[in-house]
Design an enzyme around this catalytic site. Structure first.
Site, PDB file in Angstrom:
ATOM      1  N   HIS A  97       0.723  -1.190  -0.090  1.00  0.00           N
ATOM      2  CA  HIS A  97       0.212   0.003  -0.010  1.00  0.00           C
ATOM      3  C   HIS A  97       0.752   1.293  -0.237  1.00  0.00           C
ATOM      4  CE1 HIS A  97       0.238   0.964   4.276  1.00  0.00           C
ATOM      5  NE2 HIS A  97       0.489  -0.314   4.463  1.00  0.00           N
TER       6      HIS A  97
ATOM      7  N   GLU B 253      -5.176   1.913   2.755  1.00  0.00           N
ATOM      8  CA  GLU B 253      -5.072   0.832   3.474  1.00  0.00           C
ATOM      9  C   GLU B 253      -5.157   1.045   5.103  1.00  0.00           C
ATOM     10  OE1 GLU B 253      -3.412  -2.402   6.159  1.00  0.00           O
ATOM     11  OE2 GLU B 253      -2.798  -0.369   5.671  1.00  0.00           O
TER      12      GLU B 253
END
Length: 503
Positions: free
Chosen positions: A322, A368
């Protein structure tokens, strides 16, 4: 007639000896055949390892990450920094010559911590380093001044519910493991609000504490002290220029039917100190000020690039990390390392002139840290093609010295992955551990797609996690080289084998 049937079945068994049968009657490869197929990748695996660890690509993932982290800095969901990071990566992936580089839009939460500080007023003047937790509400403009109650668990809080009303709850929960202890960060404010507390301060979810300065917005200004009706003279014993220990931030969740109260993490040292004071019967009073704001959701993007498959382009091996982070440190470890070894996997394959049978797809997730927001929207967009996803891979727990993979999937698939890992014997990273871990791939694994996560030495991971300490200084170029080699060998071999992993 029975004798003829027996003879026919015996001939059939002899013909397919050592092989499985599909429902349509065609034969599957025996495991011995699969082992031989995997062994055929030995030279390619060595070439990947040599290029990543010893060759021209040595230290490349580290160097790329250093430029990125130093240039962009932390990348909180909804922030200008995250927007700049996505633009940066979109351009970098194009310049790297990868295919189908594109952005997929995502709506992400937008929260900003604003000014925040805390000070102990009784039994002595002492600055308390804090980091507000994601989505926390602000205090009133004048702040909150209240007595403290210190508890070590939710059970203790509930037993002392009458004492907690109108107070600031300080959680001094011992660190057992991240998975177990993080519940205090996630639910601490809700549980405190249920018993009438006015705020919660949570011992950082960390296995060790690091000497570090707080962010500049954690230091009170003269104006802030005046609003709080605190004279600067009251705080003359407090060293505001640098508090010695750094707290760790992270997400937390309110509940619709529970009052929302401000919540932040404090250092291990301050939590333990207040616990000792409390056990001695000492009255503790704290002043807390937080200026957090929540804005409407912002437009963001998952960043995608590919090497298109030569034979089964519709089938996908997904590698990922991420791109967002919390707003402290540089996000170099969480999850810059995982994102950049995933990019490196495609770069190494391209540099070697390889093109696997299946499409190798890089996804750099957004949002995320707010619960896998980007991954959820990606799943909703692509789940109709779930049968074409061979494996989903995510690196999001450090890029330190690797020992192998965490894997989730069928027993048959696990046996194949174990065999693939033998190709990594030259760097001693051959282990396969139970269950893959990753917020961003959880949706796929829940629906039966095999999943893998990088398994590496995380003994020091939670020293720096979600703190000012998450900088490039934590990263080691040699360890990142090894992680990139693991990630590349596994993803390439799975993408190039004739058959997808069994489910």
């Amino acid at each position: 007639m029975k004798l003829l049937l027996v003879i026919f079945l015996m001939n059939l068994l002899h013909q397919y000896s050592g092989k499985s049968l599909r429902r349509d009657g065609s034969s599957l490869k025996s495991f011995e055949d699969i082992k031989n197929e995997i062994a055929g990748y030995t030279n390619i695996a060595k070439a990947i390892i040599d290029l990543a660890v010893h060759g021209k690509a040595q230290n490349r993932s580290y160097d790329r990450l250093a430029v990125f982290a130093d240039t962009i800095g932390p990348r909180l969901s909804g922030s200008k920094n995250l927007e700049a990071a996505i633009k940066y990566m979109f351009s970098a992936l194009q310049k790297d010559g990868l295919e189908n580089v594109h952005l997929e839009p995502v709506k992400v939460p937008h929260w900003e911590r604003g000014e925040e500080f805390a000070v102990m007023l009784e039994p002595r003047n002492h600055s308390i380093a804090i980091l507000g937790l994601g989505n926390s509400i602000a205090t009133p403009p004048e702040g909150i001044t209240a007595e403290v109650i210190v508890v070590a668990s939710f059970d203790e809080l509930h037993k002392r519910a009458q004492e907690a009303k109108g107070k600031i709850v300080v959680y001094n929960e011992p660190f057992i493991s991240y998975g177990e202890t993080v519940q205090y960060r996630l639910q601490g404010a809700v549980e405190a609000a249920k018993v009438g507390a006015v705020a919660s301060l949570i011992r950082s979810i960390a296995s060790f504490s690091i000497h570090s300065c707080p962010p500049s917005n954690s230091l009170p200004t003269e104006e802030s002290l005046a609003v709080a009706n605190l004279s600067p003279n009251v705080c003359h014993n407090i060293t505001w220029t640098c508090v010695l220990f750094s707290p760790h931030t992270g997400g937390q969740s309110y509940q619709p039917d529970v009052p929302q109260i401000p919540t932040a993490c404090i250092t291990v040292e301050d939590a333990e100190m207040m616990s000792r004071m409390s056990l001695r019967g000492t009255k503790i009073v704290v002043h807390l000020r937080m200026g957090a704001k929540t804005y409407p959701d912002s437009l963001s993007f998952n960043t995608v690039a590919e090497i298109v498959g030569s034979k089964y382009p519709e089938q996908v091996v997904l590698v990922s990390g991420h791109l967002d982070s919390w707003d402290v440190g540089q996000g170099a470890m969480d999850d810059g390392g995982g994102a950049f070894i995933s990019w490196e996997a495609l770069s190494l394959i391209k540099d070697l002139g390889l093109r696997p049978k299946r499409t190798l797809r890089l996804v750099l997730w957004t949002g995320e840290e707010q619960g896998g927001v980007g991954a959820k929207q990606y799943y909703q967009l692509h789940k109709e093609n779930i049968s074409n996803f061979d494996i989903v891979m995510e690196s999001d727990e450090g890029t330190f010295k690797p020992s192998g993979l965490g894997f989730s999937g069928s027993a048959e698939a696990r046996d194949i992955v174990k065999e693939i890992m033998t190709l990594l014997q030259p760097i001693n990273a051959t282990d396969v551990y139970d269950t893959a871990d990753g917020t961003d791939i959880a949706y796929w694994m829940r629906d039966g797609v095999p999943g893998a996560s990088l398994y590496n030495d995380i003994n020091k991971y939670f020293w720096f996690h979600h703190s000012q300490g998450d900088t490039m200084t934590v990263q080691d170029p040699n360890q990142m080289n090894l992680c990139a080699a693991v990630w590349t060998v596994v993803s390439y071999v799975i993408a190039d084998m004739e058959d997808m992993l069994p489910r």
